[in-house]
Design an enzyme around this catalytic site. Structure first.
Site, PDB file in Angstrom:
ATOM      1  N   LYS A 197     -11.788  14.078   3.970  1.00 52.40           N
ATOM      2  CA  LYS A 197     -12.344  13.210   5.159  1.00 52.40           C
ATOM      3  C   LYS A 197     -11.324  12.276   5.645  1.00 52.40           C
ATOM      4  O   LYS A 197     -10.963  11.285   4.488  1.00 52.40           O
ATOM      5  CB  LYS A 197     -13.569  12.482   4.901  1.00 52.40           C
ATOM      6  CG  LYS A 197     -14.215  11.727   6.099  1.00 52.40           C
ATOM      7  CD  LYS A 197     -14.989  10.888   5.691  1.00 52.40           C
ATOM      8  CE  LYS A 197     -14.739   9.398   5.237  1.00 52.40           C
ATOM      9  NZ  LYS A 197     -13.742   8.742   6.113  1.00 52.40           N
ATOM     10  N   GLY A 251      -8.694   3.293  -1.325  1.00 52.98           N
ATOM     11  CA  GLY A 251      -9.380   2.250  -0.230  1.00 52.98           C
ATOM     12  C   GLY A 251      -9.647   1.258  -1.151  1.00 52.98           C
ATOM     13  O   GLY A 251      -9.149   0.755  -2.053  1.00 52.98           O
ATOM     14  N   SER A 252     -10.583   0.282  -0.353  1.00 51.03           N
ATOM     15  CA  SER A 252     -10.871  -1.009  -1.014  1.00 51.03           C
ATOM     16  C   SER A 252     -11.775  -0.692  -2.226  1.00 51.03           C
ATOM     17  O   SER A 252     -12.575   0.086  -2.351  1.00 51.03           O
ATOM     18  CB  SER A 252     -11.558  -1.991  -0.026  1.00 51.03           C
ATOM     19  OG  SER A 252     -13.104  -1.343   0.270  1.00 51.03           O
ATOM     20  N   THR A 253     -11.857  -1.861  -3.146  1.00 51.36           N
ATOM     21  CA  THR A 253     -12.566  -2.139  -4.258  1.00 51.36           C
ATOM     22  C   THR A 253     -14.066  -1.864  -3.837  1.00 51.36           C
ATOM     23  O   THR A 253     -14.764  -1.369  -4.537  1.00 51.36           O
ATOM     24  CB  THR A 253     -12.090  -3.263  -4.907  1.00 51.36           C
ATOM     25  OG1 THR A 253     -10.922  -3.261  -5.223  1.00 51.36           O
ATOM     26  CG2 THR A 253     -13.140  -3.619  -6.335  1.00 51.36           C
ATOM     27  N   GLY A 256     -15.069   1.591  -3.186  1.00 56.76           N
ATOM     28  CA  GLY A 256     -14.979   2.355  -3.946  1.00 56.76           C
ATOM     29  C   GLY A 256     -16.095   1.950  -5.130  1.00 56.76           C
ATOM     30  O   GLY A 256     -16.594   3.068  -5.514  1.00 56.76           O
ATOM     31  N   GLU A 275      -8.157   4.759  -6.336  1.00 53.60           N
ATOM     32  CA  GLU A 275      -7.020   3.797  -6.406  1.00 53.60           C
ATOM     33  C   GLU A 275      -7.447   2.722  -5.346  1.00 53.60           C
ATOM     34  O   GLU A 275      -7.566   3.262  -4.171  1.00 53.60           O
ATOM     35  CB  GLU A 275      -5.951   4.357  -5.991  1.00 53.60           C
ATOM     36  CG  GLU A 275      -4.605   3.777  -6.090  1.00 53.60           C
ATOM     37  CD  GLU A 275      -3.899   3.252  -4.813  1.00 53.60           C
ATOM     38  OE1 GLU A 275      -4.259   2.152  -4.427  1.00 53.60           O
ATOM     39  OE2 GLU A 275      -3.480   4.157  -4.044  1.00 53.60           O
ATOM     40  N   CYS A 309      -1.762  -1.445  -0.765  1.00 54.74           N
ATOM     41  CA  CYS A 309      -2.432  -1.817  -2.053  1.00 54.74           C
ATOM     42  C   CYS A 309      -1.539  -2.334  -3.175  1.00 54.74           C
ATOM     43  O   CYS A 309      -1.789  -3.345  -3.916  1.00 54.74           O
ATOM     44  CB  CYS A 309      -3.134  -0.745  -2.818  1.00 54.74           C
ATOM     45  SG  CYS A 309      -4.239   0.096  -1.536  1.00 54.74           S
ATOM     46  N   GLU A 408      -6.889 -10.145  -1.290  1.00 56.49           N
ATOM     47  CA  GLU A 408      -5.804  -9.273  -1.102  1.00 56.49           C
ATOM     48  C   GLU A 408      -5.749  -9.311   0.460  1.00 56.49           C
ATOM     49  O   GLU A 408      -6.627  -9.336   1.315  1.00 56.49           O
ATOM     50  CB  GLU A 408      -6.130  -7.656  -1.249  1.00 56.49           C
ATOM     51  CG  GLU A 408      -5.401  -6.694  -0.936  1.00 56.49           C
ATOM     52  CD  GLU A 408      -5.705  -5.394  -1.238  1.00 56.49           C
ATOM     53  OE1 GLU A 408      -6.955  -5.132  -1.225  1.00 56.49           O
ATOM     54  OE2 GLU A 408      -4.851  -4.497  -1.804  1.00 56.49           O
TER      55      GLU A 408
HETATM   56  C1  SIN Z   1      -1.236   2.244  -1.321  1.00 57.37           C
HETATM   57  O1  SIN Z   1      -0.990   1.162  -0.663  1.00 57.37           O
HETATM   58  O2  SIN Z   1      -2.362   2.650  -1.814  1.00 57.37           O
HETATM   59  C2  SIN Z   1      -0.137   3.426  -1.776  1.00 57.37           C
HETATM   60  C3  SIN Z   1       1.116   2.949  -1.889  1.00 57.37           C
HETATM   61  C4  SIN Z   1       2.214   3.839  -2.172  1.00 57.37           C
HETATM   62  O3  SIN Z   1       1.709   4.881  -2.562  1.00 57.37           O
HETATM   63  O4  SIN Z   1       3.391   3.405  -2.373  1.00 57.37           O
END
Ligand code: SIN
Length: 504
Positions: A197, A251-253, A256, A275, A309, A408
């Site tokens: 998705k 995505g975001s915490t 998640g 992640e 991120c 963030e």
């Molecule tokens: C991310 O922002 O989640 C990934 C960044 C990257 O793989 O460099």
């Protein structure tokens, strides 16, 4: 909207010419299910964040489409898991080659829907392709162990790694190609199957990967890609589905945590890797090479207009270097950055993705200003370019009293914070509930090992702001997630370790 009509006409013409896709079959608007391109009556619009124009209307999949795709992926698993690993490695290699052959077109699709400058999109496509190459090489080396028994010298213990089944892949818009590649490549390498998705903002890059995978010889049903804008409903459905054996999410915490809860509600407990958000410290120690620290911060903070991120979120600069660092950073931004549409010549930075993102950035800057931060450059929206453009910004004298220290930013704002000594700065850098990446610059070997060990993050860049590549185990600690993607460890999360105990 904000330009006179002649300028607008010329810009639109230039944009159309530079964004022309040679192999237009790479633009797909249907869902990819069981190796077929499938349409539903319901559609949603994909828009270009630079212009607000609709790029394409794409199929809007619902629960029944996802159910069908999951059942198909489940059936396909029965045969795909039996394929010879060299066959799977060959398919991965084919994907790698096809991505490189089509990199210009894939990058254009990416810039159209995400807004990042075309050159950055090209970089992302190559980065994505490298994951397929990496896992083509890892696939034949999924080894087990022989373990001496603790109770009998005759008993033998073996371990093997086996695939899991259907993997639910939920990906973000900031790296519409790379975040899929980092998950899809180990799925194929290990003999799993998947249902993807993609983010509803950027489904076209995901669907283009479907075209590439099909051409590369991936059997029908192994990889199913379903665009949808019913984000939360489908997220919950996939997480709870009995036939899905693992969820992988970037995505975001906040999301998640929600998805993880949903994954334990269904009839089976799922593996989960994610992640999530970060709040990366970037520390310039007193003995840093200032030129390198200044070069590093440009990419590390402003890549993808700060929407990654692992972006530097808090920039700690030793008090002795602070004035020179801030002055030279502002100067670099002023002289080398050009904000605009990613297809225009010389543009280095594009728009943010949403109203919500730009509103958040504006409110963090406002809060910092109110609490005493100095705006050294930028500090407001660049509305003459479009509603989603924000000026590259540097804030001086940021402190813990400001929201920007803890949140963030996900935007092109560099908050500078002064510090005096090593222990103090490590403590301040760790004063956050997330821990994805951290960076520092020092030429002192003791500081290097000390700071690298003490920073409470999953990845540390030492004298570099660029840490992303397929060989790095990518992932965070604390509320930044679970598991590692890429690297030799990237296989572990996609397999189950089975112990086989053979008695004499
Ligand atoms: C991310 O922002 O989640 C990934 C960044 C990257 O793989 O460099």
């Amino acid at each position: 909207m904000f330009r006179n009509s002649n300028t607008l006409r010329t810009l639109n013409l230039l944009r159309k010419m530079s964004s022309k896709i040679e192999n237009d079959y790479l633009i797909q608007t249907k869902a990819f299910i069981n190796g077929k391109w499938t349409e539903t009556d319901d559609k949603f619009a994909v828009t270009n964040p630079s212009t607000g124009d609709t790029i394409r209307e794409v199929t809007n999949c619902g629960v029944s489409d996802f159910n069908k795709a999951i059942e198909i992926a489940h059936d396909a698993f029965g045969t795909f898991r039996q394929t010879n690993v060299r066959e799977r490695a060959q398919i991965l290699d084919n994907i790698y080659n096809l991505m490189l052959e089509n990199k210009q077109d894939l990058a254009k699709i990416l810039t159209l829907e995400n807004g990042k400058p075309y050159k950055d999109s090209l970089g992302e496509i190559v980065y994505s392709a490298m994951f397929f190459k990496w896992f083509a090489e890892e696939a034949p080396r999924i080894y087990g162990d022989i373990i001496p028994s603790a109770v009998s010298s005759d008993q033998k213990i073996f371990t093997i790694r086996q695939p899991l089944g259907v993997i639910g892949i939920l990906t973000p818009w900031n790296f519409p190609s790379a975040m899929i590649a980092r998950k899809l490549a180990p799925v194929i390498a290990t003999g799993n199957t998947c249902v993807i998705k993609p983010a509803h903002e950027t489904p076209l890059s995901a669907l283009a990967l479907g075209v590439i995978a099909e051409k590369a010889g991936l059997p029908a049903g192994v990889c199913n890609i379903l665009p949808t804008n019913h984000t939360s409903e489908i997220g919950e459905y996939v997480c709870e589905h009995e036939l899905v054996k693992k969820i992988t999410f970037t995505g975001s915490t906040k999301i998640g945590q929600l998805l993880m809860g949903q994954s334990s509600k269904g009839k089976n407990i799922k593996k989960f890797s994610m992640e999530l958000g970060g709040n990366a410290p970037y520390i310039v120690f007193k003995d840093a090479d200032l030129d390198r620290a200044l070069d590093g911060i440009i990419g590390c903070k402003f890549r993808q207009s700060g929407q990654t991120c692992i972006c530097a979120n808090r920039i700690f600069v030793h008090e002795d270097l602070y004035d020179e660092f801030s002055k030279r950073l502002v100067d670099k931004i002023d002289k080398t950055f050009k904000l605009g549409d990613g297809f225009q010549d010389g543009v280095t930075h594009g728009p943010l993705i949403h109203d919500k993102s730009i509103d958040k950035v504006a409110s963090l800057v406002q809060d910092a200003k109110t609490k005493g931060a100095d705006v050294l450059i930028g500090g407001s929206r660049a509305s003459s370019l479009g509603p989603l453009f924000y000026q590259p910004t540097v804030l001086g004298n940021v402190t813990e009293s400001m929201d920007i220290f803890y949140e963030e930013i996900f935007g092109p704002v560099a908050p500078l914070i002064k510090f005096k000594d090593v222990d103090e700065v490590i403590k301040r850098a760790n004063d956050t509930d997330v821990g994805l990446a951290g960076y520092f610059y020092s030429q002192n070997i003791s500081t290097i090992f000390d700071a690298a060990e003490k920073l409470n993050v999953g990845m540390v860049g030492v004298n570099t702001g660029e840490i992303s590549e397929p060989a790095v185990p990518f992932g965070g600690v604390k509320n930044s997630g679970l598991g590692k993607e890429g690297s030799k460890y990237g296989i572990d999360d996609y397999t189950e370790l089975k112990a086989i105990i053979v008695a004499p």
